[in-house]
Design a protein around this motif. Structure first.
Motif, mmCIF file in Angstrom:
data_model
loop_
_atom_site.group_PDB
_atom_site.id
_atom_site.type_symbol
_atom_site.label_atom_id
_atom_site.label_comp_id
_atom_site.label_asym_id
_atom_site.label_seq_id
_atom_site.Cartn_x
_atom_site.Cartn_y
_atom_site.Cartn_z
ATOM 1 N N ALA A 1 -12.298 1.834 -10.765
ATOM 2 C CA ALA A 1 -11.016 1.878 -10.368
ATOM 3 C C ALA A 1 -10.716 2.013 -8.754
ATOM 4 C CB ALA A 1 -10.103 2.713 -11.264
ATOM 5 N N LEU A 2 -11.460 3.137 -8.690
ATOM 6 C CA LEU A 2 -11.280 3.326 -6.823
ATOM 7 C C LEU A 2 -11.728 2.274 -6.189
ATOM 8 C CD1 LEU A 2 -10.486 5.596 -5.059
ATOM 9 C CD2 LEU A 2 -12.909 6.581 -5.065
ATOM 10 N N LEU A 3 -12.742 1.540 -6.427
ATOM 11 C CA LEU A 3 -13.106 0.278 -5.617
ATOM 12 C C LEU A 3 -12.198 -0.845 -5.807
ATOM 13 C CD1 LEU A 3 -15.351 -0.821 -3.947
ATOM 14 C CD2 LEU A 3 -16.512 -1.531 -5.956
ATOM 15 N N GLU A 4 -11.798 -1.166 -7.124
ATOM 16 C CA GLU A 4 -11.121 -2.292 -7.268
ATOM 17 C C GLU A 4 -9.595 -2.241 -7.426
ATOM 18 O OE1 GLU A 4 -12.741 -3.598 -10.981
ATOM 19 O OE2 GLU A 4 -14.664 -3.927 -10.084
ATOM 20 N N ALA A 5 -9.068 -1.288 -7.837
ATOM 21 C CA ALA A 5 -7.754 -1.327 -8.046
ATOM 22 C C ALA A 5 -6.944 -1.330 -6.677
ATOM 23 C CB ALA A 5 -7.220 0.191 -8.681
ATOM 24 N N ARG A 6 -5.762 -2.090 -6.821
ATOM 25 C CA ARG A 6 -4.858 -1.946 -5.418
ATOM 26 C C ARG A 6 -3.446 -1.865 -5.962
ATOM 27 N NH1 ARG A 6 -8.935 -1.643 -3.704
ATOM 28 N NH2 ARG A 6 -10.165 -2.924 -2.212
ATOM 29 N N VAL A 7 -2.492 -1.442 -4.844
ATOM 30 C CA VAL A 7 -1.152 -1.735 -5.179
ATOM 31 C C VAL A 7 -0.579 -2.697 -4.192
ATOM 32 C CG1 VAL A 7 1.129 -0.527 -5.105
ATOM 33 C CG2 VAL A 7 -0.931 0.692 -5.647
ATOM 34 N N ARG A 8 0.023 -3.784 -4.710
ATOM 35 C CA ARG A 8 0.606 -4.732 -3.804
ATOM 36 C C ARG A 8 2.333 -4.411 -3.583
ATOM 37 N NH1 ARG A 8 -0.296 -9.757 -2.562
ATOM 38 N NH2 ARG A 8 -1.837 -10.213 -3.934
ATOM 39 N N PHE A 9 2.579 -4.170 -2.431
ATOM 40 C CA PHE A 9 3.985 -3.588 -2.020
ATOM 41 C C PHE A 9 4.752 -5.063 -1.723
ATOM 42 C CE2 PHE A 9 1.908 0.308 -1.754
ATOM 43 C CZ PHE A 9 2.744 1.194 -2.251
ATOM 44 N N VAL A 10 5.750 -5.474 -2.143
ATOM 45 C CA VAL A 10 6.421 -6.606 -1.783
ATOM 46 C C VAL A 10 7.951 -6.334 -1.603
ATOM 47 C CG1 VAL A 10 7.097 -8.873 -2.476
ATOM 48 C CG2 VAL A 10 5.055 -7.769 -3.605
ATOM 49 N N LYS A 11 8.376 -6.549 -0.533
ATOM 50 C CA LYS A 11 9.789 -6.274 -0.156
ATOM 51 C C LYS A 11 10.795 -6.957 -1.148
ATOM 52 C CE LYS A 11 9.515 -5.792 5.066
ATOM 53 N NZ LYS A 11 9.796 -6.150 6.174
ATOM 54 N N ALA A 12 11.751 -6.402 -1.494
ATOM 55 C CA ALA A 12 12.936 -7.006 -2.533
ATOM 56 C C ALA A 12 13.191 -8.306 -2.421
ATOM 57 C CB ALA A 12 14.068 -5.854 -2.575
ATOM 58 N N VAL A 13 13.293 -8.543 -0.966
ATOM 59 C CA VAL A 13 14.057 -9.927 -0.665
ATOM 60 C C VAL A 13 12.745 -10.806 -0.877
ATOM 61 C CG1 VAL A 13 13.146 -9.734 1.791
ATOM 62 C CG2 VAL A 13 15.103 -11.243 1.168
ATOM 63 N N GLU A 14 11.772 -10.664 -0.859
ATOM 64 C CA GLU A 14 10.580 -11.586 -0.931
ATOM 65 C C GLU A 14 10.316 -11.500 -2.596
ATOM 66 O OE1 GLU A 14 7.742 -13.353 0.797
ATOM 67 O OE2 GLU A 14 9.548 -13.693 1.851
ATOM 68 N N PHE A 15 10.331 -10.608 -3.105
ATOM 69 C CA PHE A 15 10.180 -10.475 -4.909
ATOM 70 C C PHE A 15 11.244 -11.243 -5.522
ATOM 71 C CE2 PHE A 15 10.818 -7.621 -8.567
ATOM 72 C CZ PHE A 15 9.748 -8.452 -9.270
ATOM 73 N N LEU A 16 12.348 -11.170 -5.141
ATOM 74 C CA LEU A 16 13.761 -11.389 -5.659
ATOM 75 C C LEU A 16 13.759 -12.952 -5.456
ATOM 76 C CD1 LEU A 16 16.457 -8.591 -5.327
ATOM 77 C CD2 LEU A 16 14.953 -9.174 -7.351
ATOM 78 N N ALA A 17 13.467 -13.380 -4.380
ATOM 79 C CA ALA A 17 13.577 -14.789 -4.085
ATOM 80 C C ALA A 17 12.275 -15.513 -4.699
ATOM 81 C CB ALA A 17 13.217 -14.951 -2.365
ATOM 82 N N LYS A 18 10.960 -15.155 -4.813
ATOM 83 C CA LYS A 18 10.063 -15.781 -5.145
ATOM 84 C C LYS A 18 9.179 -15.729 -6.311
ATOM 85 C CE LYS A 18 9.105 -16.723 -0.407
ATOM 86 N NZ LYS A 18 8.083 -16.474 0.950
ATOM 87 N N PHE A 19 9.396 -14.458 -7.338
ATOM 88 C CA PHE A 19 8.893 -14.152 -8.325
ATOM 89 C C PHE A 19 9.395 -15.173 -9.583
ATOM 90 C CE2 PHE A 19 8.468 -11.517 -12.220
ATOM 91 C CZ PHE A 19 6.924 -11.152 -12.033
ATOM 92 N N ARG A 20 8.432 -15.481 -10.386
ATOM 93 C CA ARG A 20 8.966 -16.315 -11.421
ATOM 94 C C ARG A 20 8.119 -15.875 -12.849
ATOM 95 N NH1 ARG A 20 11.850 -17.256 -7.872
ATOM 96 N NH2 ARG A 20 12.095 -19.546 -6.804
ATOM 97 N N SER A 21 8.783 -15.892 -13.921
ATOM 98 C CA SER A 21 8.307 -15.572 -15.347
ATOM 99 C C SER A 21 9.070 -16.174 -16.172
ATOM 100 C CB SER A 21 8.176 -14.008 -15.448
ATOM 101 O OG SER A 21 7.790 -13.593 -16.677
#
Length: 313
Positions: free
Chosen positions: A184-204
């Motif tokens: 996990a230490l080698l592979e895990a990541r945290v992706r930080f996305v500004k709210a304006v990017e997240f709310l504009a481009k996230f789709r589900s």
């Protein structure tokens, strides 16, 4: 302090985190109300649905964008920088991400004070808030900055902690097991996305929560939205708000193109709408990918590098 679970008049849906916590669907108790972000009671601030962490974050950031907490009396003006943060170890060549729900990722996340509270999730999503407070007009003092994490799924708030938690404390506890796990230490990541990017481009379209017989039926994309949103088709009941198939109504306000009041009105109308299009846009996997993505501007950070990222922002 027992609080209502109404979100601008809209009741929460979904199931409790555990059988013991099921009653919290109706009411929740904040054991340490004074620990909330400058008077913010997160339990009544925005909606919560079990197993839909990215939607919990999406709705929280929407409301923060148009109706942030007011500064306490005597305090200087406050401003908030908003982010979503995805914790994941899923890796794929950009553009070749597998279908949602089929990615391979497992990050040990500490969700409570007990050994049994270590959960190996395929991913997790939380909200991150940078709170900046300037001195009150005419007062001496320095500008202060505090970082917070809002995570409605953590059990840490049942004991010593309560959301929102200081960022350093939150990640220090929740990722402590991952930090001791070589893989996990080698592979895990945290992706930080500004709210304006997240709310504009996230789709589900929530397909990653469909029951397997539904997702494997090629005809599901032709199903009426009402049928798709039927709780019997899901592993857990879906949120009662519209699916995220386009930019959030608050994006214009975040970009400075409209007022917060106008954006709030548009958001309320959107949340109250019972209409749902039959689009099936879904880029969840691209937000989870620990390799670079062209979907949004973001920062990929190793779990030992979060403190450095904070200092740079």
């Amino acid at each position: 302090v027992t609080v209502s679970v109404l979100y601008w008049g809209f009741p929460r849906g979904g199931a409790g985190r555990t059988t013991e916590a099921a009653a919290h669907i109706e009411t929740r108790t904040s054991p340490h109300p004074t620990h909330t972000m400058e008077g913010l009671n997160v339990y009544e601030f925005s909606p919560y649905w079990h197993c839909y962490c990215e939607e919990n974050v999406y709705r929280f950031l929407e409301k923060m964008a148009v109706e942030p907490p007011a500064a306490p009396e005597g305090s200087g003006p406050k401003s908030y920088d908003l982010y979503s943060a995805f914790v994941t170890s899923y890796s794929a060549t950009p553009g070749n991400e597998v279908a949602p729900g089929e990615w391979q990722s497992a990050v040990p996340v500490v969700m409570g004070p007990k050994v049994s509270d270590i959960v190996y999730w395929d991913y997790h999503c939380v909200a991150v808030v940078k709170e900046t407070t300037k001195p009150a007009p005419g007062a001496k003092g320095e500008t202060t900055v505090k970082w917070w994490v809002v995570d409605y799924d953590t059990k840490l708030g049942k004991g010593e902690f309560v959301t929102p938690m200081p960022l350093e404390l939150y990640f220090g506890v929740t990722l402590s097991a991952a930090g001791k796990n070589p893989v996990a230490l080698l592979e895990a990541r945290v992706r930080f996305v500004k709210a304006v990017e997240f709310l504009a481009k996230f789709r589900s379209d929530r397909r990653h929560m469909y029951l397997r017989p539904v997702i494997k039926d090629a005809r599901y994309k032709q199903m009426p939205a009402a049928q798709l949103n039927n709780p019997v088709n899901f592993q857990h009941p879906p949120p009662k708000t519209p699916r995220m198939q386009g930019p959030s109504p608050v994006v214009a306000a975040l970009k400075g193109g409209t007022s917060k009041a106008a954006a709030k009105e548009a958001l309320l109308a959107h949340l109250a709408s019972k209409e749902d299009n039959n689009k099936h846009l879904n880029n969840v996997a691209e937000f989870l990918n620990t390799q670079n993505t062209s979907v949004c501007k973001s920062d990929l950070v190793g779990i030992k590098e979060i403190g450095k990222w904070v200092k740079e922002h």
